[in-house]
Motif scaffolding. Structure first.
Motif, PDB file in Angstrom:
ATOM      1  N   UNK A   1       0.902  -1.384  -0.011  1.00 50.52           N
ATOM      2  CA  UNK A   1      -0.126  -0.021  -0.132  1.00 50.52           C
ATOM      3  C   UNK A   1       0.911   1.357  -0.018  1.00 50.52           C
ATOM      4  N   UNK A   2       0.330   2.371  -0.310  1.00 49.51           N
ATOM      5  CA  UNK A   2       0.983   3.474  -0.452  1.00 49.51           C
ATOM      6  C   UNK A   2       1.207   4.171   1.074  1.00 49.51           C
ATOM      7  N   UNK A   3       0.452   3.873   2.051  1.00 48.32           N
ATOM      8  CA  UNK A   3       0.661   4.098   3.451  1.00 48.32           C
ATOM      9  C   UNK A   3       1.791   3.262   3.765  1.00 48.32           C
ATOM     10  N   UNK A   4       2.086   1.936   3.374  1.00 52.24           N
ATOM     11  CA  UNK A   4       3.417   1.354   3.878  1.00 52.24           C
ATOM     12  C   UNK A   4       4.495   1.733   3.308  1.00 52.24           C
ATOM     13  N   UNK A   5       4.399   2.144   1.861  1.00 49.69           N
ATOM     14  CA  UNK A   5       5.518   2.664   1.081  1.00 49.69           C
ATOM     15  C   UNK A   5       6.162   4.014   1.765  1.00 49.69           C
ATOM     16  N   UNK A   6       5.213   5.024   1.958  1.00 44.10           N
ATOM     17  CA  UNK A   6       5.648   6.197   2.355  1.00 44.10           C
ATOM     18  C   UNK A   6       6.162   5.878   3.922  1.00 44.10           C
ATOM     19  N   UNK A   7       5.325   5.369   4.712  1.00 43.64           N
ATOM     20  CA  UNK A   7       5.664   4.973   6.193  1.00 43.64           C
ATOM     21  C   UNK A   7       7.198   4.464   6.104  1.00 43.64           C
ATOM     22  N   UNK A   8       7.554   3.477   5.420  1.00 48.16           N
ATOM     23  CA  UNK A   8       8.949   2.979   5.695  1.00 48.16           C
ATOM     24  C   UNK A   8       9.734   3.996   5.283  1.00 48.16           C
TER      25      UNK A   8
ATOM     26  N   UNK B   1      12.161   5.181   8.374  1.00 47.73           N
ATOM     27  CA  UNK B   1      13.567   5.006   8.296  1.00 47.73           C
ATOM     28  C   UNK B   1      14.336   6.149   8.419  1.00 47.73           C
ATOM     29  N   UNK B   2      13.929   7.334   7.629  1.00 50.64           N
ATOM     30  CA  UNK B   2      14.509   8.513   7.860  1.00 50.64           C
ATOM     31  C   UNK B   2      14.468   8.922   9.214  1.00 50.64           C
ATOM     32  N   UNK B   3      13.398   8.812  10.190  1.00 49.87           N
ATOM     33  CA  UNK B   3      13.295   8.919  11.333  1.00 49.87           C
ATOM     34  C   UNK B   3      14.210   8.305  12.256  1.00 49.87           C
TER      35      UNK B   3
ATOM     36  N   UNK C   1      19.561  10.432   4.173  1.00 52.18           N
ATOM     37  CA  UNK C   1      20.099   9.179   3.704  1.00 52.18           C
ATOM     38  C   UNK C   1      19.024   8.209   4.289  1.00 52.18           C
ATOM     39  N   UNK C   2      18.612   8.449   5.404  1.00 48.86           N
ATOM     40  CA  UNK C   2      17.478   7.489   5.819  1.00 48.86           C
ATOM     41  C   UNK C   2      16.444   7.173   5.127  1.00 48.86           C
ATOM     42  N   UNK C   3      15.881   8.514   4.545  1.00 46.23           N
ATOM     43  CA  UNK C   3      14.882   8.375   3.449  1.00 46.23           C
ATOM     44  C   UNK C   3      15.095   7.522   2.067  1.00 46.23           C
ATOM     45  N   UNK C   4      16.397   7.977   1.845  1.00 45.39           N
ATOM     46  CA  UNK C   4      16.771   7.034   0.607  1.00 45.39           C
ATOM     47  C   UNK C   4      17.040   5.439   0.849  1.00 45.39           C
ATOM     48  N   UNK C   5      17.534   5.157   1.995  1.00 45.70           N
ATOM     49  CA  UNK C   5      17.614   3.702   2.537  1.00 45.70           C
ATOM     50  C   UNK C   5      16.219   3.181   2.683  1.00 45.70           C
ATOM     51  N   UNK C   6      15.096   3.771   3.178  1.00 45.16           N
ATOM     52  CA  UNK C   6      13.760   3.363   3.309  1.00 45.16           C
ATOM     53  C   UNK C   6      13.300   3.236   1.899  1.00 45.16           C
ATOM     54  N   UNK C   7      13.640   4.182   1.053  1.00 48.88           N
ATOM     55  CA  UNK C   7      13.138   4.100  -0.357  1.00 48.88           C
ATOM     56  C   UNK C   7      13.654   2.741  -1.101  1.00 48.88           C
ATOM     57  N   UNK C   8      14.786   2.220  -0.869  1.00 37.56           N
ATOM     58  CA  UNK C   8      15.519   1.411  -1.372  1.00 37.56           C
ATOM     59  C   UNK C   8      14.794   0.124  -0.675  1.00 37.56           C
TER      60      UNK C   8
ATOM     61  N   UNK D   1      11.644  -0.450   0.311  1.00 37.85           N
ATOM     62  CA  UNK D   1      10.399  -0.857  -0.217  1.00 37.85           C
ATOM     63  C   UNK D   1      10.547  -1.018  -1.702  1.00 37.85           C
ATOM     64  N   UNK D   2      11.241  -0.364  -2.508  1.00 40.97           N
ATOM     65  CA  UNK D   2      11.434  -0.533  -3.868  1.00 40.97           C
ATOM     66  C   UNK D   2      11.780  -2.145  -4.219  1.00 40.97           C
ATOM     67  N   UNK D   3      12.864  -2.399  -3.547  1.00 40.05           N
ATOM     68  CA  UNK D   3      13.313  -3.909  -3.576  1.00 40.05           C
ATOM     69  C   UNK D   3      12.436  -4.927  -3.243  1.00 40.05           C
ATOM     70  N   UNK D   4      11.249  -4.607  -2.519  1.00 42.00           N
ATOM     71  CA  UNK D   4      10.270  -5.681  -2.334  1.00 42.00           C
ATOM     72  C   UNK D   4       9.179  -5.763  -3.424  1.00 42.00           C
ATOM     73  N   UNK D   5       9.096  -4.754  -4.200  1.00 43.72           N
ATOM     74  CA  UNK D   5       7.984  -4.887  -5.245  1.00 43.72           C
ATOM     75  C   UNK D   5       8.386  -5.971  -6.372  1.00 43.72           C
ATOM     76  N   UNK D   6       9.691  -6.209  -6.704  1.00 45.51           N
ATOM     77  CA  UNK D   6       9.823  -7.234  -7.734  1.00 45.51           C
ATOM     78  C   UNK D   6       9.063  -8.477  -7.207  1.00 45.51           C
ATOM     79  N   UNK D   7       9.559  -8.992  -5.755  1.00 43.86           N
ATOM     80  CA  UNK D   7       9.149  -9.966  -5.298  1.00 43.86           C
ATOM     81  C   UNK D   7       7.576 -10.216  -5.101  1.00 43.86           C
ATOM     82  N   UNK D   8       7.081  -9.329  -4.883  1.00 40.61           N
ATOM     83  CA  UNK D   8       5.611  -9.163  -4.861  1.00 40.61           C
ATOM     84  C   UNK D   8       5.115  -9.470  -6.350  1.00 40.61           C
ATOM     85  N   UNK D   9       5.675  -8.737  -7.290  1.00 37.49           N
ATOM     86  CA  UNK D   9       5.020  -9.071  -8.484  1.00 37.49           C
ATOM     87  C   UNK D   9       5.177 -10.443  -8.986  1.00 37.49           C
ATOM     88  N   UNK D  10       6.360 -11.034  -8.710  1.00 36.47           N
ATOM     89  CA  UNK D  10       6.718 -12.697  -9.019  1.00 36.47           C
ATOM     90  C   UNK D  10       5.904 -13.256  -8.244  1.00 36.47           C
TER      91      UNK D  10
END
Length: 174
Positions: free
Chosen positions: A56-63, A67-69, A85-92, A94-103
């Motif tokens: 969800x967008x809530x989980x995506x933005x929340x992470x 993570x930044x906090x 940098x924390x936001x950057x790593x939180x983004x990484x 959640x982004x890397x979880x998406x292909x696994x969900x797709x497959x």
């Protein structure tokens, strides 16, 4: 060896705390408008969802925000170092979880479920791999550190998922 493990935990601690806080955040009855699937409920030609209801967008933005906090709490650096940098790593993460969900959707697995040992390993390692790769961009590391983040991060992710299951914040054990 213990010094190395402590160092790796120092590097991944924002993702650990950010992930736990995010599991609590997505269960709270706030920001309900964001509790919509990232794929908007859309399916592909195979009739299967793109990511499923659990992304969800809530989980995506929340992470990203949590993570930044968490990075600010653990690293106590400048604004750029901790929050950005924390936001950057939180983004990484959640982004890397998406292909696994797709497959997983292509394999017919329900959201929140795994399909055996290999799928469980992939489900735990995806975010650790993304985190390690994005961290190398802002913090040059040796290959030992990268492998350490992936291995220790994957194991920690699995252990925390079991703990969160027993705390009734997750629907599946691993």
């Amino acid at each position: 060896m213990l010094t190395f493990i402590k160092h790796v935990f120092f590097l991944i601690s924002p993702a650990i705390l950010g992930g736990v806080l995010n599991m609590v955040f997505v269960k709270l009855p706030i920001f309900k408008a964001w509790q919509i699937p990232m794929d908007g409920g859309k399916t592909l030609r195979d009739g299967k969802r793109i990511f499923g209801d659990n992304k969800t967008w809530k989980g995506f933005v929340g992470m990203i925000v949590l993570t930044a906090f968490s990075a600010w709490l653990f690293w106590r650096g400048t604004f750029q170092y901790s929050y950005l940098y924390g936001a950057w790593l939180g983004f990484a993460y959640v982004i890397f979880e998406l292909p696994n969900s797709f497959f997983k959707r292509r394999l017919g697995l329900k959201p929140g479920k795994n399909g055996g040992l290999v799928q469980t390993l992939c489900d735990q390692a995806d975010s650790a791999i993304g985190y390690a790769l994005f961290l190398t961009i802002i913090h040059p590391m040796s290959w030992h550190e990268i492998v350490g983040i992936i291995v220790i991060g994957t194991a920690t992710h699995y252990v925390f998922n079991i703990l969160l299951f027993f705390l009734k914040l997750r629907n599946q054990r691993g």
